[in-house]
Scaffold this motif. Structure first.
Motif: not given
Length: 459
Positions: A37-42, A399-402
């Motif tokens: 999706g739009s998430s910018q993490q990881f 959200l620090d993991i996934l």
């Protein structure tokens, strides 16, 4: 670069997944997908393939009986039909039984996946109650377009295929014959029939590759799945295996493969004829066995059926610190046994696999569940291995993991059917304590209990 990945799975009219149609009569299936999706993490956990951003990991949450395990069973059932036939009685009552009419309606399975440099969509409809194949299709996906490789409708004896995929006219005519022949047999898929024929012509190689994707690359592990490929990790002096077992705090500090003879092997069995059956060098079809794993009572054996008539038997034993004795596999805790069963996911030599685990957290401490997922994510940084899990472990919902798009929910509707959706649709901030909001019911997919007095009264 060879990439083996699952991108999307669609299902309709299977267990708690209901049957819906649009205004034109087309089946509206429930979908689970691994598109980012739009998430910018990881960002390192996202693989770009032909302008498609695909995730390596996904987790599915939901209350008991919400349908998250039914999704895994649906993936497995479709695979089972592909690799076999419809003539299996356990399939008959797997349609969505919330409505009686669903017995007469089609069940749909469709998989979007990658092989090599190409993307494919392969699917089919069946009537589970009547044990019949109704239709089947295979498309190549290129960007937003799809190109038909073949389509067929069994009862109408209709089919279409792209003749340009074949290099000469003889192969075109041969494929005509295979399609007509498949339409006369409603109990199996064309993909199964083509693989059964062991065709060696290069023009048919794509069908073997797709069959092999389901047979070898898609690995589904249920709570009752017994140890398999992980056992073969326990070779002599496998130091990385020992380090992983220590790292995951199993208490195991070493292991040994103890060689035993057939006489000692038989002593484990009260009935010698049972031991003889395991020692037989051929199966019921007369094929010679090569290598096998046997978990009997507490012991875990490897039986290697040699070329010259001998059977080499080894028993796996574990060491714990400075203990002077060794321990059988069955003497380890349920959690340690579960970790041993899952080791192949982290250490597999074939870096191109899709692992799906139902109830990862079975028998595992909450911190162990999180540590296992983190270990997979670290080990898979340089591979294309995928992991999909169902779990109740809300502490993993961090959200620090996934990423947001790595968290899915299965919700039970009022008609007892299942709806799937992802956390991505809630646009949650990265600093949110997602697990707390989830348990409070903000995202749904949690149990709803009535007040005790409301149900039972004062007495």
């Amino acid at each position: 670069m060879v990439i083996i990945m699952l991108m999307r799975f669609s299902v309709s009219n299977y267990m708690s997944f209901g049957y819906k149609e649009d205004s034109e009569g087309n089946i509206c299936a429930d979908e689970f997908y691994l598109y980012a999706g739009s998430s910018q993490q990881f960002k390192d956990r996202v693989i770009n393939f032909q302008n498609r951003n695909v995730l390596k990991f996904s987790s599915i949450y939901g209350a008991n009986a919400a349908g998250k395990s039914n999704l895994i069973h649906a993936v497995s059932c479709g695979k089972h039909i592909i690799l076999g036939t419809m003539e299996q009685d356990f399939l008959r009552d797997k349609y969505c039984r919330s409505r009686e009419v669903n017995k007469e309606l089609p069940t749909l399975f469709e998989y979007e996946f990658t092989i090599g440099e190409k993307c494919y969509a392969y699917g089919f409809t069946v009537n589970l109650w009547e044990q019949k194949v109704l239709s089947e299709w295979l498309y190549e996906l290129q960007g937003s377009k799809e190109f038909t490789i073949f389509e067929r409708i069994v009862e109408q004896n209709k089919y279409y295929f792209d003749e340009e995929i074949f290099s000469d006219n003889d192969n075109i005519q041969e494929f005509h014959y295979y399609l007509k022949d498949a339409n006369r047999v409603s109990s199996s898929l064309l993909l199964y029939e083509l693989n059964r024929r062991n065709l060696e012509n290069d023009d048919f190689e794509i069908f073997h590759q797709i069959f092999n994707w389901f047979d070898k690359k898609l690995v589904i592990i249920f709570p009752k799945t017994k140890i398999g490929a992980s056992y073969f990790r326990f070779e002599d002096n496998n130091e990385s295996l020992v380090e992983i077992l220590k790292y995951l705090d199993t208490g195991i500090t070493n292991y040994q493969m103890q060689k035993i003879n057939e006489t000692a092997f038989k002593e484990y069995f009260s009935d010698e004829t049972l031991a003889e059956r395991f020692l037989k060098r051929h199966n019921n079809e007369g094929e010679r066995k090569i290598r096998g794993v046997l978990h009997y009572k507490d012991a875990l054996f490897e039986l290697d059926y040699g070329e010259k008539g001998e059977t080499n038997i080894s028993k796996l034993l574990f060491k714990h610190g400075n203990d002077e004795t060794s321990y059988e596999y069955g003497e380890e805790s349920d959690g340690t046994q579960r970790i041993v069963e899952l080791l192949d996911i982290i250490l597999n030599d074939d870096k191109e696999k899709v692992f799906i685990i139902d109830e990862l957290d079975r028998s595992l401490h909450p911190k162990m569940t999180i540590k296992f997922v983190e270990t997979f994510l670290n080990f898979s940084k340089n591979t294309n291995t995928q992991l999909i899990i169902t779990t109740h472990e809300s502490n993993l919902m961090d959200l620090d993991i996934l990423r947001r798009d790595e968290i899915w929910f299965a919700e039970r509707e009022k008609d007892n059917t299942t709806t799937l959706y992802t956390l991505e649709k809630f646009k949650v901030r990265y600093d949110k304590v997602v697990s707390k909001d989830y348990l409070s019911g903000r995202y749904g997919a949690v149990p709803i209990f009535k007040d005790f007095d409301y149900v039972w009264g004062d007495n």
